[in-house]
Design a protein around this motif. Structure first.
Motif, PDB file in Angstrom:
ATOM      1  N   ALA A   1      -4.978  -0.838   5.000  1.00 49.04           N
ATOM      2  CA  ALA A   1      -5.450   0.088   4.232  1.00 49.04           C
ATOM      3  C   ALA A   1      -6.245   1.253   5.084  1.00 49.04           C
ATOM      4  O   ALA A   1      -6.345   2.440   4.607  1.00 49.04           O
TER       5      ALA A   1
ATOM      6  N   PHE B   1       0.700  -1.276   0.038  1.00 49.07           N
ATOM      7  CA  PHE B   1      -0.118   0.071   0.014  1.00 49.07           C
ATOM      8  C   PHE B   1       1.018   1.228   0.247  1.00 49.07           C
ATOM      9  O   PHE B   1       0.484   2.192  -0.428  1.00 49.07           O
TER      10      PHE B   1
ATOM     11  N   TYR C   1      -4.906  -5.598  -2.822  1.00 46.51           N
ATOM     12  CA  TYR C   1      -3.657  -6.413  -2.018  1.00 46.51           C
ATOM     13  C   TYR C   1      -3.753  -7.926  -2.643  1.00 46.51           C
ATOM     14  O   TYR C   1      -2.801  -8.343  -2.846  1.00 46.51           O
TER      15      TYR C   1
ATOM     16  N   SER D   1      -9.401  -2.124  -0.950  1.00 47.73           N
ATOM     17  CA  SER D   1      -8.042  -2.140  -1.088  1.00 47.73           C
ATOM     18  C   SER D   1      -7.649  -3.802  -0.693  1.00 47.73           C
ATOM     19  O   SER D   1      -6.704  -4.317  -0.900  1.00 47.73           O
TER      20      SER D   1
END
Length: 289
Positions: free
Chosen positions: A56, A4, A86, A82
């Motif tokens: 996130a 991230f 990922y 997210s």
């Protein structure tokens, strides 16, 4: 954290404490620099996506704050999406799409409880809230990505974080920045996607399309022409929709602008279409019944 940081930008302080809490309290929670996981969510074989969402949230919800209870789509919806970002980065595209399938199923459970932009009507983290804000919200980010393309979408997320780090932001702030990125990334001669209309449709109202298709196949000197209609129940619906045509040769993908409850189309193919071989939204880029 590494994935991230590369995708969104660096946090002011990347250190995290991960704390186990007893069952029958919270299942999980993310606060500045801290992740809480209940004992039942502690198994590393099953909690990678949960941890991805919590991490996130250090960006979306801790560093970039929703300006009001109605703006939580930019925090809880994006943190949920997210998980898919990922999973895709960590285990490949199919893993990301499996996460998207889960978002779609969750979104359909209570989708009509409230529009996303009226999230204040929903009790935080209730079943309705998870369905509308987190799952439907994640699906809308997925649809934005499909319309913009991967490069423009990930650039949008990075710039959104850079611009609003340590500040609060509204849904309108994100929508404005998204439209700017869509216009900047439009290919020569091609109009950019109409994201303003898209956000109005998906964030300010309820209802999802359920597609049906009617068509006739004609022979032409150069191949075949398919003339037909795509139907769905929402009068205000307006989106480009992919159609896959399975032919006796290679399958062909066409994009049709679906506007309103009934849209005529006419497309040409080189190979003969197979019986029953025309599929609307074959890659599941749209939240639909």
């Amino acid at each position: 954290m590494t994935v991230f940081t590369d995708m969104f930008g660096a946090l002011p302080d990347p250190s995290l404490s991960v704390i186990q809490i007893p069952d029958n309290t919270l299942r999980d929670f993310s606060g500045p620099g801290i992740l809480l996981l209940s004992q039942r969510a502690w198994d590393p074989k099953a909690n990678d996506r949960t941890i991805a969402r919590l991490v996130a949230s250090q960006w979306w919800g801790n560093e970039v704050l929703p300006a009001s209870p109605n703006d939580v789509w930019i925090s809880d919806g994006l943190a949920r999406y997210s998980e898919a970002l990922y999973a895709e980065q960590n285990a490949g595209k199919e893993a990301g799409l499996r996460a998207v399938d889960e978002f779609a199923v969750g979104a359909l459970m209570f989708e009509d409880a409230a529009p996303i932009a009226q999230a204040a009507r929903l009790a935080p983290y209730s079943a309705d809230y998870r369905s509308v804000v987190m799952n439907k919200g994640a699906m809308i980010f997925h649809m934005v990505r499909a319309q913009m393309g991967d490069v423009a979408f990930k650039s949008l997320l990075h710039d959104f974080y850079t611009k609003y780090e340590g500040k609060s932001a509204t849904i309108a702030d994100f929508a404005t920045l998204a439209q700017q990125h869509a216009q900047a990334s439009a290919r020569n001669g091609e109009p950019p996607p109409d994201l303003r209309g898209f956000f109005t449709q998906w964030l300010n109202s309820t209802g999802i399309p359920e597609f049906a298709i009617e068509y006739v196949v004609y022979r032409t000197p150069k191949g075949f022409r398919i003339a037909g209609k795509i139907k769905q129940p929402l009068d205000t619906f307006r989106m480009p929709v992919e159609v896959r045509i399975d032919t006796e040769g290679n399958p062909e993908i066409k994009t049709i602008d679906v506007i309103g409850s009934e849209s005529d189309f006419s497309v040409e193919t080189f190979g003969r279409p197979k019986p029953g071989g025309i599929h609307v939204d074959p890659n599941n880029l749209i939240l639909k019944a």
